[in-house]
Every structure is written in structure tokens, then in C-alpha cells.
Design an enzyme around this catalytic site. Sequence first.
Site: not given
Length: 327
Positions: A15, A43
Site C-alpha cells: 500500500d 492497485h
Amino acid sequence: MIKHVDIIFGLAWGDEGKGKITYNLSKNYDVICRWNGGSNAGHTIYRDGKKYKTHLVPSGIFNHKKCVVGPNCILNPEEFYNEIEYLKNTGLDVSLIKVAPNAHIITEKHIEYDKQHLQQKLGTTGKGIAPCYSDKMLRCGKLAKDVLDKKYIWDGELNGNILCEGAQSFWLDINFGVYPYVTSSETLPYAACSLGFSPRKIRDIIGVCKAYDTKSGVDPRFPEDSVKDPMFSKIIEIGQEYGTTTSRKRKVNWMNLTLLNYAIKKSGCDILYSNKWDILDQVKIYKIIHNHTVIEFENKEKMQKFFEENLSKEIKKIHYSAHPETL
Ligand code: IMP
Ligand code: MG
């Protein structure tokens, strides 16, 4: 023939914004490859003012590049075809997407086991990752070539300039992470060679981090209590720190520079992208953990000066970037 290979990967717990960086850089390459994991990844890509989410297909697809899901990846066919549909509906050419014939297939049984035995205890994404990799090692797994539509099967050829995109990140690596609070694959650049090129072809190793640390799922370095700190709650809201795959609230801590330097040294990273500094500007608190001490700074400039002075000397170039939603 392969010209050279560059690798992007995460230096923390995932992340960090790898997807965004890969998307931005992918226009300079011929093929974009994933070497590990499956749809446990998430993503987020911003393109022409719109937000897109993918889990398996490399972010290079948004720049109309050939995309390869490598032999060390695993995939759930239903999720794969859903993602193909989603990308097709976005107007993208999905014939550019190729999967290694020997990538392993995640079955219903893998997902069930993960949800029943691992999700609670380890905070896994429940996508069947560990059981699928176990069957791979037991040599009883199912292969992509026997399950997927032939038109998506990769012929193994890599030509031109190659960009490899890591999934999960340093502290989730099966060998380097805090076992068992890891994922079941190799998240570091060393494993990108599983795509089928020599380590000698590797040119740049690009690490991605952010101005503070976050963690989705269980990890003793992120106690549950930290979520309750009002300052961290503010970062979660402003920084949108919710899992792309699980929608779980991520746990937050100040950037641990000692751990970041360790990750840089072990991975061989020489170029750094550091994201989301604008989020600290919004909460107006600037802190770094270094050698077990929390250090506070008056402003971002002072924090960045300390960061650069104490950052591992392996790093030749630093790029700072802000969160696209707040630009
Ligand atoms: P698994 O990969 O689903 O087995 O989950 C193992 C650990 O890795 C859990 O703590 C997950 O939250 C974490 N994890 C897996 N994939 C990602 C990711 O893409 N980003 C952040 N954390 C992840
Ligand atoms: Mg992610």
C-alpha cells in the site's frame, strides 16, 4: 532480446503506491510483468481523472503495454476473467494480457481453507493464497495452461525494456518478513528473476515507500490500539487508508526509518519514490521513528532534511510525490 530490466517493489507493508508509480513509468517500457502473489494485491490507478482498481493484471495495461503474469504468480480464474471484463469495459486491449502456463490456479478449496483457518488468525486477505502456494510446493497444484483460455497463455518471450512490478512488499516477504505475519511469496527484487531473465539484466531497482507506515491485517509491530489514536484516525481518513482488496481500515504508525534503511540494504534498491507527504501537511504533524525514538519536526522541510541525511547511502535518487486524489 531483452535490453534491460528495471524493478519496482514496496519497501514496507504494501500500500505504498506501487501501482501509481508503475503506471506512470510504464510508458517507457515494452513489457510490464508481475512476479509474485495473486489477487491479494490491490492497485489503485488514476488515469484522466478517473480511479481504477486492479488486483492481478500489471498496471502497465493502462498504458497499452504487453502485461505478463509470471510463473511465480497464482490466480483465481473467476477473478481473472472478471478483471479482464472490467478492463475491456474501460476500453483497454485485453489481448495484451498474458499468463505464464505454469502459474498456479487458486481453487474454491484453497479459498475455503484460507477463510476457515488463516483469515482470523493471521489477517490474510482470504483469497486462498497460502493454500494455493502449499499445493504448488506439494506438487499437486493445477496449472494455468490447463485451465485458462489458450489466447491468454504466455509464450515465455521477453523482448525490449522490461519493467517488473512487485506485489505485497518487503515486510510481507516469506523469507524476510515477520513470519508468520507474511504472505506466501517472495516480494523482493531477487524473485523477479523467476520471470526468466538473468540477474545480470537488472539495471534499476526502484523502491516505493510513504511518509508514514501502514499495515493491513495482523502484525505485532502494529498494535490494535494504534488505530484508536485520533491522529492516526485522521491520517486514515485523509490518506484513504483502506485496503483496496479487503476494504479493511489499515493500521498507521510514523515512518520507521531504521526499518526502511534495512529494507533498502537487503533489497539492493537505489532509487526511491516516497509518496503521500501531502497527507502529513494536512494533519500538520511531522514525525519519524529512528533507532527506537520518535522524533518530531516543525515542518515538512525539516523532516525531509532529516530523512535525506539519515537515509541509507545506497539511494542515489529520491522522488517525492503527493496522493493523486489530493493534488
Ligand atoms: P495473504 O497474502 O492473503 O495470505 O495475507 C497475508 C498478509 O499479507 C496479511 O497481513 C495481508 O493483509 C497482507 N497482504 C497481502 N496482500 C497485500 C497487499 O497487496 N497489500 C497489503 N497487504 C497485503
Ligand atoms: Mg496495494
